[in-house]
Design a protein around this motif. Structure first.
Motif, PDB file in Angstrom:
ATOM      1  N   HIS A 104      42.458  25.522  31.863  1.00 48.71           N
ATOM      2  CA  HIS A 104      43.267  26.078  34.068  1.00 48.71           C
ATOM      3  C   HIS A 104      44.376  25.508  33.630  1.00 48.71           C
ATOM      4  CE1 HIS A 104      39.172  26.065  36.187  1.00 48.71           C
ATOM      5  NE2 HIS A 104      38.896  26.504  35.053  1.00 48.71           N
ATOM      6  N   ARG A 156      47.131  28.913  34.691  1.00 46.07           N
ATOM      7  CA  ARG A 156      47.894  28.507  36.008  1.00 46.07           C
ATOM      8  C   ARG A 156      49.236  28.945  36.201  1.00 46.07           C
ATOM      9  NH1 ARG A 156      45.246  24.773  37.812  1.00 46.07           N
ATOM     10  NH2 ARG A 156      46.637  23.284  36.820  1.00 46.07           N
ATOM     11  N   ARG A 201      50.280  32.488  34.192  1.00 45.09           N
ATOM     12  CA  ARG A 201      50.354  33.676  35.805  1.00 45.09           C
ATOM     13  C   ARG A 201      51.922  33.629  36.812  1.00 45.09           C
ATOM     14  NH1 ARG A 201      46.949  32.964  41.344  1.00 45.09           N
ATOM     15  NH2 ARG A 201      47.830  34.943  41.989  1.00 45.09           N
ATOM     16  N   LYS A 209      44.115  38.803  31.791  1.00 46.94           N
ATOM     17  CA  LYS A 209      43.340  38.404  32.869  1.00 46.94           C
ATOM     18  C   LYS A 209      42.457  37.589  31.851  1.00 46.94           C
ATOM     19  CE  LYS A 209      42.944  38.023  38.091  1.00 46.94           C
ATOM     20  NZ  LYS A 209      42.265  39.145  38.564  1.00 46.94           N
ATOM     21  N   THR A 230      39.220  35.863  33.248  1.00 49.11           N
ATOM     22  CA  THR A 230      38.484  35.931  34.035  1.00 49.11           C
ATOM     23  C   THR A 230      37.717  34.893  34.526  1.00 49.11           C
ATOM     24  OG1 THR A 230      36.536  36.643  33.298  1.00 49.11           O
ATOM     25  CG2 THR A 230      37.626  38.799  33.422  1.00 49.11           C
ATOM     26  N   THR A 231      37.631  34.095  33.405  1.00 49.17           N
ATOM     27  CA  THR A 231      37.078  32.869  34.111  1.00 49.17           C
ATOM     28  C   THR A 231      37.660  31.737  34.981  1.00 49.17           C
ATOM     29  OG1 THR A 231      37.429  31.669  32.273  1.00 49.17           O
ATOM     30  CG2 THR A 231      35.410  33.429  31.703  1.00 49.17           C
ATOM     31  N   ASN A 277      40.365  33.021  36.816  1.00 50.26           N
ATOM     32  CA  ASN A 277      41.189  33.972  37.368  1.00 50.26           C
ATOM     33  C   ASN A 277      42.901  34.239  37.492  1.00 50.26           C
ATOM     34  OD1 ASN A 277      41.517  36.194  38.934  1.00 50.26           O
ATOM     35  ND2 ASN A 277      41.655  35.378  40.648  1.00 50.26           N
ATOM     36  N   GLN A 278      43.232  34.005  35.803  1.00 48.45           N
ATOM     37  CA  GLN A 278      44.614  33.964  35.722  1.00 48.45           C
ATOM     38  C   GLN A 278      45.347  33.912  34.680  1.00 48.45           C
ATOM     39  OE1 GLN A 278      46.056  31.389  37.515  1.00 48.45           O
ATOM     40  NE2 GLN A 278      44.640  30.324  38.760  1.00 48.45           N
ATOM     41  N   TYR A 279      46.351  34.698  34.793  1.00 46.20           N
ATOM     42  CA  TYR A 279      46.888  35.648  33.435  1.00 46.20           C
ATOM     43  C   TYR A 279      47.366  34.294  32.473  1.00 46.20           C
ATOM     44  CZ  TYR A 279      46.856  39.442  36.793  1.00 46.20           C
ATOM     45  OH  TYR A 279      46.336  40.430  37.576  1.00 46.20           O
ATOM     46  N   ASP A 316      36.182  37.621  28.516  1.00 44.23           N
ATOM     47  CA  ASP A 316      37.548  36.506  29.602  1.00 44.23           C
ATOM     48  C   ASP A 316      38.230  36.929  30.067  1.00 44.23           C
ATOM     49  OD1 ASP A 316      37.221  35.804  26.911  1.00 44.23           O
ATOM     50  OD2 ASP A 316      38.487  33.847  27.454  1.00 44.23           O
TER      51      ASP A 316
END
Length: 235
Positions: free
Chosen positions: A9, A13, A16, A143, A145-146, A148-150, A182
């Motif tokens: 994560h 983050r 992104r 992206k 998807t799991t 929701n970040q780039y 993902d």
């Protein structure tokens, strides 16, 4: 397990904001062709700028180049991906003191770390040096998807019609894009062209990669003559 997920994560983050901010600009670039590298100069320069362990990493990188030179392309991908995935992830603001800095492969090796685009760039130029055609490679913003970040990865196309293989610093196993549900491609580029992606695959040609400002800046800093000192020492 929670620690691993938290780590992913944090990586995504950070990527992104830097990737979205650098998407389009005005510039020019061609990827450097395979060239004869001066191992002694590169190693000694990295040692001078970043310390003894940087020289050790440079020698390890040259060993990878030597050992991989006779391998087939799939084996080259594996060797290069495994080598760079040993490096440390750290966001640009902590390492370089700015939110979006694209380190050269020599800077990445020198400081022993970087963020997602730095992993992808180092793999791209190393494979280019090993003779992999740039038309087979795309540095790709996706992206995840799991979370929701780039994020950024390197995609390899064995043939123009092939499903690309994904080289990633999050998932260390090289997998076809069809097995990375993902990841949703956003845009991709190499030293010649830029693609906008709407689904898994090569995407729609959107012109020259000369539209990517950060890519042009990186090209002008390749080699060991314009090495930057990091804000944070990792060792």
């Amino acid at each position: 397990m929670n620690g691993r997920l938290g780590y992913k994560h944090s990586l995504l983050r950070v990527c992104r904001f830097s990737l979205i901010a650098s998407a389009l600009g005005v510039c020019c670039l061609y990827a450097a062709p395979t060239q004869n590298l001066d191992e002694g100069k590169i190693t000694s320069t990295l040692e001078k700028h970043y310390g003894e362990r940087a020289g050790m990493r440079a020698r390890a990188w040259f060993k990878v180049l030597s050992e991989a030179s006779t391998l087939d392309e799939k084996e080259k991908l594996l060797k290069v991906n495994n080598f760079f995935n040993l490096f440390r992830f750290i966001d640009d603001s902590k390492l370089w003191g700015e939110s979006n800095y694209w380190a050269t492969p020599m800077e990445f090796i020198g400081v022993n770390g970087g963020d997602c685009e730095d992993f992808s760039i180092a793999k791209y130029f190393t494979l280019l040096q090993l003779g992999v055609q740039e038309d087979k490679m795309r540095i790709t913003m996706v992206k995840a998807t799991t979370v929701n970040q780039y994020h950024m990865v390197l995609a390899y196309y064995e043939t123009p019609a092939s499903i690309p293989l994904v080289l990633d610093n999050l998932d260390h196993e090289i997998k076809p894009a069809t097995k990375r549900k993902d990841l949703l491609p956003v845009y991709s580029f190499n030293g010649k062209q830029l693609w906008l992606n709407k689904e898994q695959g090569r995407g729609v040609l959107a012109g020259s990669s000369t539209r990517l400002e950060k890519w042009n800046d990186l090209n002008h800093r390749l080699g060991v003559d314009r090495l930057r000192q990091p804000k944070l020492k990792l060792e």
